[in-house]
Design a protein around this motif. Structure first.
Motif, short mmCIF file in Angstrom:
data_model
loop_
_atom_site.label_atom_id
_atom_site.label_comp_id
_atom_site.label_asym_id
_atom_site.label_seq_id
_atom_site.Cartn_x
_atom_site.Cartn_y
_atom_site.Cartn_z
N SER A 70 0.86 -1.18 0.00
CA SER A 70 0.00 0.00 0.00
C SER A 70 0.90 1.24 0.00
CB SER A 70 -0.92 -0.01 1.22
OG SER A 70 -0.15 0.03 2.40
N TYR A 71 0.34 2.36 -0.42
CA TYR A 71 1.08 3.62 -0.35
C TYR A 71 0.13 4.77 -0.09
CZ TYR A 71 -0.40 4.20 -5.24
OH TYR A 71 -1.13 4.33 -6.39
N TRP A 72 0.65 5.81 0.54
CA TRP A 72 -0.10 7.02 0.82
C TRP A 72 0.89 8.17 0.86
CZ3 TRP A 72 -0.01 11.13 4.04
CH2 TRP A 72 -1.14 11.96 4.05
N THR A 73 0.57 9.26 0.21
CA THR A 73 1.45 10.43 0.23
C THR A 73 0.66 11.67 -0.17
OG1 THR A 73 3.60 11.30 -0.45
CG2 THR A 73 2.28 10.20 -2.15
N ARG A 74 1.28 12.81 0.05
CA ARG A 74 0.75 14.08 -0.42
C ARG A 74 1.64 14.56 -1.56
NH1 ARG A 74 0.20 15.84 5.54
NH2 ARG A 74 -2.04 15.57 5.87
N THR A 75 1.05 15.27 -2.49
CA THR A 75 1.83 15.84 -3.58
C THR A 75 2.44 17.17 -3.11
OG1 THR A 75 0.02 17.17 -4.46
CG2 THR A 75 0.23 14.90 -5.29
N SER A 76 3.30 17.72 -3.93
CA SER A 76 3.82 19.05 -3.67
C SER A 76 2.70 20.07 -3.89
CB SER A 76 4.98 19.35 -4.63
OG SER A 76 4.50 19.38 -5.97
N CYS A 77 2.91 21.28 -3.43
CA CYS A 77 1.93 22.35 -3.62
C CYS A 77 2.16 23.00 -4.98
CB CYS A 77 2.09 23.38 -2.51
SG CYS A 77 0.84 24.67 -2.56
N ALA A 78 1.11 23.13 -5.76
CA ALA A 78 1.16 23.82 -7.05
C ALA A 78 -0.15 24.56 -7.22
CB ALA A 78 1.36 22.82 -8.19
N ASN A 79 -0.09 25.75 -7.74
CA ASN A 79 -1.30 26.59 -7.90
C ASN A 79 -2.08 26.73 -6.60
OD1 ASN A 79 -0.55 26.87 -10.54
ND2 ASN A 79 -2.46 26.09 -11.39
N GLY A 80 -1.36 26.74 -5.47
CA GLY A 80 -2.00 26.97 -4.17
C GLY A 80 -2.71 25.79 -3.56
N SER B 159 0.14 13.72 -13.79
CA SER B 159 -0.23 14.22 -15.11
C SER B 159 -0.47 15.74 -15.03
CB SER B 159 -1.51 13.52 -15.59
OG SER B 159 -2.56 13.77 -14.67
N ILE B 160 -0.43 16.37 -16.17
CA ILE B 160 -0.70 17.82 -16.23
C ILE B 160 -2.21 18.00 -16.43
CG2 ILE B 160 -0.30 19.95 -17.50
CD1 ILE B 160 2.43 18.74 -18.34
N ASP B 161 -2.86 18.63 -15.47
CA ASP B 161 -4.28 18.93 -15.53
C ASP B 161 -4.48 20.34 -15.01
OD1 ASP B 161 -5.67 16.27 -16.25
OD2 ASP B 161 -4.21 15.72 -14.72
N HIS B 162 -5.39 21.07 -15.58
CA HIS B 162 -5.61 22.47 -15.21
C HIS B 162 -4.30 23.26 -15.30
CE1 HIS B 162 -9.81 22.65 -13.32
NE2 HIS B 162 -9.75 21.56 -14.06
N TYR B 163 -3.50 22.96 -16.30
CA TYR B 163 -2.26 23.67 -16.63
C TYR B 163 -1.14 23.52 -15.59
CZ TYR B 163 -5.66 25.66 -19.78
OH TYR B 163 -6.66 25.82 -20.70
N HIS B 164 -1.15 22.46 -14.81
CA HIS B 164 -0.06 22.25 -13.86
C HIS B 164 0.02 20.76 -13.50
CE1 HIS B 164 -3.51 22.29 -11.15
NE2 HIS B 164 -2.76 21.61 -10.31
N SER B 165 1.14 20.39 -12.88
CA SER B 165 1.31 19.04 -12.33
C SER B 165 1.91 19.19 -10.94
CB SER B 165 2.20 18.18 -13.23
OG SER B 165 3.53 18.66 -13.19
N HIS B 166 2.02 18.08 -10.24
CA HIS B 166 2.59 18.05 -8.90
C HIS B 166 3.67 16.97 -8.87
CE1 HIS B 166 -0.84 20.28 -7.03
NE2 HIS B 166 -1.51 19.71 -8.02
#
Length: 108
Positions: free
Chosen positions: A10-20, A81-88
């Motif tokens: 199993s895995y769990w994590t948070r992405t980096s902050c992008a677009n707030g 993936s890049i969605d809403h003009y950004h990725s994490h």
């Protein structure tokens, strides 16, 4: 690892902050794939729905890393993936190995 040692993590994590904002990711890897004296796992999933969108995340883990109390984990990192003009980006370790009847094979 023996060829018949099919297991998942199993895995769990948070992405980096992008677009707030950030996203969370969790899931289960695919079964083990032999690699020399070690193995790795593929993973494929979606982030949480935040700010009106999700991202896809897929890749493969690094080789196994032994845990002091037994078992092992894997490092995983990459970009969504890049969605809403950004990725994490994300960086995490899987949980310790977990037996899965789905991937268990009987010795012949």
């Amino acid at each position: 690892m023996v060829p018949s040692d099919y297991h998942v993590h199993s895995y769990w994590t948070r992405t980096s902050c992008a677009n707030g904002h950030i996203h969370c990711m969790n899931g289960i890897t695919g079964p083990s794939v032999p690699l020399g004296n070690s193995h790795f796992h593929y993973y494929n999933g979606l982030t949480t729905f935040d700010q009106g969108h999700v991202h896809c995340a897929r890749g493969s883990t690094g080789p196994s890393l032994a845990c002091p109390g037994g078992g092992h984990i894997h490092a995983m990192n990459g970009y969504t993936s890049i969605d809403h003009y950004h990725s994490h980006c994300y960086e995490a370790c899987t949980g310790n190995e977990e037996s899965s009847m789905l991937f268990k094979r009987k010795a012949i």
